[in-house]
Design an enzyme around this catalytic site. Structure first.
Site, PDB file in Angstrom:
ATOM      1  N   LEU A 284       1.292  -1.189  -0.308  1.00  0.00           N
ATOM      2  CA  LEU A 284      -0.508  -0.369  -0.444  1.00  0.00           C
ATOM      3  C   LEU A 284       0.917   1.176  -0.015  1.00  0.00           C
ATOM      4  O   LEU A 284       1.882   1.686   0.648  1.00  0.00           O
ATOM      5  CB  LEU A 284      -0.979   0.321   1.303  1.00  0.00           C
ATOM      6  CG  LEU A 284      -1.356   1.534   1.776  1.00  0.00           C
ATOM      7  CD1 LEU A 284      -2.953   1.328   0.778  1.00  0.00           C
ATOM      8  CD2 LEU A 284      -2.208   0.726   2.922  1.00  0.00           C
ATOM      9  N   HIS A 285       0.740   2.204  -0.862  1.00  0.00           N
ATOM     10  CA  HIS A 285       0.827   3.760  -0.721  1.00  0.00           C
ATOM     11  C   HIS A 285       0.485   4.530  -1.228  1.00  0.00           C
ATOM     12  O   HIS A 285      -0.670   4.256  -1.898  1.00  0.00           O
ATOM     13  CB  HIS A 285       2.259   3.731  -1.293  1.00  0.00           C
ATOM     14  CG  HIS A 285       2.320   3.135  -3.005  1.00  0.00           C
ATOM     15  ND1 HIS A 285       2.126   2.052  -3.565  1.00  0.00           N
ATOM     16  CD2 HIS A 285       2.611   3.915  -4.872  1.00  0.00           C
ATOM     17  CE1 HIS A 285       1.971   1.741  -4.961  1.00  0.00           C
ATOM     18  NE2 HIS A 285       2.177   2.749  -5.254  1.00  0.00           N
ATOM     19  N   VAL A 286       0.882   5.639  -0.894  1.00  0.00           N
ATOM     20  CA  VAL A 286      -0.696   7.075  -1.038  1.00  0.00           C
ATOM     21  C   VAL A 286       0.213   7.942  -2.008  1.00  0.00           C
ATOM     22  O   VAL A 286       1.140   8.492  -1.439  1.00  0.00           O
ATOM     23  CB  VAL A 286      -1.273   7.310  -0.365  1.00  0.00           C
ATOM     24  CG1 VAL A 286      -2.167   8.448  -0.513  1.00  0.00           C
ATOM     25  CG2 VAL A 286      -1.792   6.777   1.204  1.00  0.00           C
TER      26      VAL A 286
END
Length: 144
Positions: free
Chosen positions: A104-106
């Site tokens: 997960l990464h924003v």
């Protein structure tokens, strides 16, 4: 894959002083690094240190730390680039456009009115006004 095969895990493990990794900031359980293939100068990725691909898998402390870091990233991008706007986005799963669906990464990236062009779609190329190392130095200085 988790560990050395995951580019995000490699960023999490990299030294924050390694200019080749472009780690801008590291906090408890969260890392922010420049995207190696940015859409604009200052394109950051904020990620939990733990290798998880789904937002709902984060425990409350991780979710709080991640969102706090995303907020700090927006502040740093605004202070550094004075953009007209900022994109904040998460692609969950390959079908949603995640290039690294397992970690997960924003994305946090500055945007300006009329900053789009056809070169990315037609030539699969990026045109940036500054080198990643320059963006790295600017954003590290602006991070609060």
């Amino acid at each position: 894959p988790e560990g050395p095969g995951c580019v995000m895990c490699a960023l999490v493990a990299a030294s924050p002083d390694d200019p080749d990794a472009h780690v801008v900031w590291r906090g408890p359980g969260v890392t922010a690094a420049l995207n190696a293939y940015p859409y604009t100068s200052g394109h950051l990725m904020v990620m939990p240190e733990r290798h998880v691909g789904d937002l709902e898998v984060l425990d409350p402390a991780e979710a709080t730390a991640l969102w706090s870091a995303v907020t700090a990233a927006v502040r740093a991008v605004k202070a550094t680039y004075s953009p007209d706007g900022v994109n904040v986005g998460v692609n969950l799963g390959r079908a949603a456009g995640a290039g690294v669906p397992g970690h997960l990464h924003v994305h946090v990236l500055p945007r300006w009115a009329a900053d789009t062009n056809f070169i990315t779609a037609v030539a699969d190329a990026r045109v940036l006004p500054e080198a990643l190392g320059v963006s790295w130095q600017k954003l590290r200085s602006a991070w609060v």
